[in-house]
Scaffold this active site. Structure first.
Site, short mmCIF file in Angstrom:
data_model
loop_
_atom_site.label_atom_id
_atom_site.label_comp_id
_atom_site.label_asym_id
_atom_site.label_seq_id
_atom_site.Cartn_x
_atom_site.Cartn_y
_atom_site.Cartn_z
CD GLU A 87 -5.86 -1.06 -7.43
OE1 GLU A 87 -5.74 -1.42 -6.04
OE2 GLU A 87 -5.14 -1.87 -7.88
C1 LIG Z 1 -3.06 6.36 -0.23
C2 LIG Z 1 -2.72 5.18 -0.95
C3 LIG Z 1 -3.21 4.03 -0.56
C4 LIG Z 1 -2.86 3.10 -1.13
N1 LIG Z 1 -3.68 1.68 -1.38
C5 LIG Z 1 -2.48 0.75 -0.99
C6 LIG Z 1 -2.35 -0.24 -1.06
O1 LIG Z 1 -3.63 -0.73 -0.38
N2 LIG Z 1 -1.71 -1.61 -1.74
C7 LIG Z 1 -0.22 -1.55 -2.41
O2 LIG Z 1 0.02 -2.69 -2.42
N3 LIG Z 1 -0.15 0.06 -2.40
C8 LIG Z 1 -0.86 1.07 -2.36
N4 LIG Z 1 -0.57 2.24 -2.86
C9 LIG Z 1 0.45 2.53 -3.33
C10 LIG Z 1 -0.09 2.57 -4.76
O3 LIG Z 1 -0.43 2.03 -5.77
C11 LIG Z 1 1.45 3.20 -5.88
O4 LIG Z 1 1.78 4.62 -5.17
C12 LIG Z 1 1.14 3.89 -7.21
O5 LIG Z 1 1.13 2.38 -8.09
C13 LIG Z 1 2.03 4.65 -7.96
O6 LIG Z 1 3.52 3.83 -7.39
P1 LIG Z 1 5.35 4.32 -6.67
O7 LIG Z 1 4.23 5.60 -5.99
O8 LIG Z 1 5.92 4.00 -6.35
O9 LIG Z 1 5.11 5.09 -7.91
P2 LIG Z 1 6.02 5.38 -9.45
O10 LIG Z 1 6.00 3.82 -9.71
O11 LIG Z 1 6.74 5.60 -8.87
O12 LIG Z 1 5.81 6.01 -10.33
C14 LIG Z 1 5.88 7.50 -10.04
C15 LIG Z 1 5.07 8.38 -12.04
O13 LIG Z 1 6.04 7.95 -13.20
C16 LIG Z 1 5.39 7.01 -13.64
N5 LIG Z 1 5.17 5.66 -14.51
C17 LIG Z 1 5.84 5.02 -13.99
N6 LIG Z 1 6.55 3.95 -14.85
C18 LIG Z 1 6.05 4.19 -16.09
C19 LIG Z 1 6.89 4.29 -17.25
N7 LIG Z 1 6.83 2.66 -16.63
N8 LIG Z 1 5.76 4.62 -18.30
C20 LIG Z 1 5.86 6.18 -18.06
N9 LIG Z 1 5.54 6.25 -16.39
C21 LIG Z 1 5.81 5.65 -15.88
C22 LIG Z 1 3.73 6.55 -12.78
O14 LIG Z 1 2.66 6.71 -13.88
C23 LIG Z 1 3.67 7.95 -11.95
O15 LIG Z 1 3.32 8.87 -12.24
C24 LIG Z 1 -1.12 3.69 -1.79
C25 LIG Z 1 -0.62 4.93 -2.44
C26 LIG Z 1 -1.30 5.64 -1.53
C27 LIG Z 1 -0.83 6.90 -1.64
#
Ligand SMILES: Cc1cc2nc3c(=O)[nH]c(=O)nc-3n(C[C@H](O)[C@H](O)[C@H](O)COP(=O)(O)OP(=O)(O)OC[C@H]3O[C@@H](n4cnc5c(N)ncnc54)[C@H](O)[C@@H]3O)c2cc1C
Length: 590
Positions: free
Chosen positions: A434
């Site tokens: 989220e």
């Molecule tokens: C068990 C599980 C259930 C999930 N359920 C769902 C679901 O039902 N539906 C769905 O759509 N997604 C779901 N997700 C996905 C989840 O919402 C994302 O993993 C999350 O939003 C982060 O995206 P990412 O993993 O691509 O990380 P990234 O976007 O690559 O981010 C990596 C890190 O960089 C930081 N970051 C990124 N951009 C910036 C910025 N501009 N400035 C500072 N810091 C930044 C973030 O805070 C994070 O710590 C789920 C994930 C898991 C693991």
């Protein structure tokens, strides 16, 4: 096996002594007297303790399995899901027009805490459905509402949200899933989504996916994104289920916790979808779901820690190690119970004071959402401002609380036998999904602070100020009002720092955004504690209520104000140090 006792007494205090639900003047709230809400919470507690909690460790051990393209949930989940549906719990706060019971949202949140504490992974199947229900309810056409909502209210069909793709999670502007318009007004959806919670399972007849995709003509970035309804099974005109749609599960993710919930790779191969809301305005429609979902995840963050704390208390009373420094408390035994030791007390007080404050903040937020639903734009603005705080702060602290509880068990907390490791593993995801918590902090400082000309943050400060003025000369002034005033001043100073420096050097604001989210969280919990103290003091003075409970409430609040709230000074100092210490090194130096 772990224990869980639904905190009905504490919820009742929050709902009636503090929020004064039945006297709030909101439609539908007049029936919510203490007897009525107690009956609802007790019934939810019974289901949680007897059915859901015993499946928590089962779900963790077994996880979900992908068999011939269909996800199988752990043993017992299907029966428990039926019990949840038959009890009407999935429909509690849904619109009666579609089969819901029409209760205020705050009651859905209170019962939600109980269900999440008992079994977080299990509760996600209906939690995500509720989010999808809300998005269709807010943005769907009449026909869409008639087709999907009754089945989603009953959870005969469940829902999902599909945002994340392999190359993008936070930066959704990069997403590649395509939506091609068809002559009949539908779309063909093609692409891959990952990490989709409850993406497929054997608990419902159909799964209604809400999918973000790019339709032609929308432009670059998030502006070009639209939201689509993509059912697993197509729905015939008479509402019966038709052929299988072009969406399938590519794989199940193996993960650290919430094993009982299926986290799926979803492949869309020209699947038929229907636009939900306006074309190219998908992010707006998705935000309806995300705000609710973020409050729900904040709730998960602390609710997961509630049983962890309860088990830590039981263990600390039972396990004997060492002697109390002030003299043996258990002279007949070989040693004293852990709970005599001040450092164990510190840990338990950190846990207890956070959890009760977090519960109050979440129920207060849900009450603001109910006010917003009834046309109170100020309440809606306040909850929108506080959504990233509730999500980010409560999940960080909730996770920390599970670790504190695990620590009380020493080595026994680390091995699986006692069940403490599951609480830690399950709670960890709440800080990530989220919108990861760093991104919540960005949202707070970069967007919410200045939203509507800064009106909502000013309204928050005014609300705290007038509360402090009203109770500035009372029995709780020294212990609650004075520390709240000081903490609120730290928050205002930090907000001013961002306003003065943030425009000139955005790095100054963003280097302090995480601290600001925690600073805000502490002030919000301090404000909740001050309100709880007023309610407890009033009841004690009037001789109403359970005196032992009320005195415990005051002592727990004093602990928060003395031992947690001073953290605002540290967060402010970090914020005021600006970007220099954070950004000084070149990337190559890491
Ligand atoms: C068990 C599980 C259930 C999930 N359920 C769902 C679901 O039902 N539906 C769905 O759509 N997604 C779901 N997700 C996905 C989840 O919402 C994302 O993993 C999350 O939003 C982060 O995206 P990412 O993993 O691509 O990380 P990234 O976007 O690559 O981010 C990596 C890190 O960089 C930081 N970051 C990124 N951009 C910036 C910025 N501009 N400035 C500072 N810091 C930044 C973030 O805070 C994070 O710590 C789920 C994930 C898991 C693991």
């Amino acid at each position: 096996m772990t224990i869980y006792n639904p905190p009905v007494r504490d919820m009742q205090f929050a709902l009636h002594d503090v929020l004064k639900l039945s006297r709030s003047g909101l439609p539908g709230h007049e029936d919510l007297d203490p007897d009525f809400t107690e009956a609802i919470l007790d019934a939810a507690g019974k289901l949680a303790v007897e059915v859901l909690a015993p499946l928590n460790a089962v779900g963790d051990r077994q996880g979900c399995r992908l068999e011939n393209g269909v996800v199988r949930t752990p043993d017992g989940f299907d029966k428990a899901f039926r019990a949840m549906k038959d009890g009407g719990w999935t429909a509690l706060d849904c619109d009666p027009e579609y089969g819901g019971q029409g209760m205020p949202y705050v009651m859905g949140v209170a019962t939600g805490e109980i269900f999440v504490s008992a079994n977080m992974a299990f509760n996600m199947y209906q939690g995500l459905t509720h989010g999808a229900y809300s998005a269709i309810h807010a943005h769907g056409t009449d026909a869409q509402k008639q087709t999907y909502l009754p089945k989603m209210v009953s959870c005969d069909w469940t829902g999902t949200m599909n945002l994340t793709e392999p190359h993008c999670g936070t930066d959704l502007g990069l997403l590649r899933t395509k939506a091609e318009p068809q002559d009949d007004g539908s779309y063909r959806i093609t692409g891959q989504k990952i990490f989709i919670s409850a993406g497929d399972h054997d608990l419902a007849e159909n799964v209604i996916h809400l999918v973000l995709a790019k339709a032609p003509g929308g432009g670059e970035g998030t502006k070009g994104i639209s939201l689509f309804i993509v059912p697993k099974f197509l729905v015939n005109a008479d509402g019966s289920l038709g052929e299988r749609n072009g969406v399938s599960v590519g794989a199940l993710e193996h993960k650290m916790g919430i094993h009982g919930n299926s986290t799926c790779v979803m492949n869309y191969d020209g699947a038929r979808g229907w636009l939900l809301g306006d074309l190219h305005k998908g992010m707006r429609a998705m935000f309806t779901m995300m705000n609710e979902a973020r409050l729900g995840v904040g709730l998960q963050g602390y609710a997961c820690a509630v049983p962890a704390y309860q088990n830590a208390v039981a263990y600390a009373k039972d396990r004997v190690q060492g002697r109390a420094v002030t003299g043996a408390a258990n002279p007949q035994g070989a040693a004293d119970p852990l709970i005599v030791h001040p450092d164990i007390r510190r840990s338990l007080m950190d846990q207890k004071s956070f959890l009760e404050g977090a519960r109050m903040l979440t129920l207060w937020g849900a009450h603001m959402i109910d006010k917003g639903h009834n046309g109170d734009a100020d309440a809606e603005g306040l909850v929108s401002l506080l959504t990233p705080v509730i999500k980010g702060f409560l999940t960080d602290k909730g996770f920390e609380t599970t670790v504190l509880a695990q620590q009380v068990f020493g080595g026994h907390g680390y091995i699986e036998e006692w069940g403490m490791s599951q609480f830690v593993r399950d709670a960890r995801i709440t800080m990530i999904y989220e919108g990861a918590n760093g991104v919540q902090a960005l949202d707070l400082v970069g967007r919410k602070l200045a939203q509507d000309g800064g009106r909502h943050v000013v309204a928050f400060f005014d609300m705290v100020k007038s509360f402090c003025k009203e109770h500035g000369d009372s029995a709780i002034t020294d212990d609650f009002i004075s520390p709240l005033k000081a903490a609120s001043k730290d928050l205002q100073t930090a907000a001013m720092f961002f306003m003065e420096r943030g425009m000139k050097n955005p790095d100054d604001a963003l280097s302090g955004s995480y601290d600001f989210m925690h600073l805000f969280g502490h002030v919000a919990l301090g404000f909740m504690w001050a309100q709880m103290a007023v309610a407890a003091r009033t009841a004690l003075d009037a001789g109403t209520g359970d005196a032992a409970f009320l005195k415990t409430k005051l002592a727990t609040g004093r602990y928060y104000m003395k031992r947690q709230l001073p953290m605002t000074g540290t967060h402010l100092a970090r914020i005021q140090s600006g970007a220099a210490p954070v950004m000084e090194l070149e990337a190559e130096a890491f």
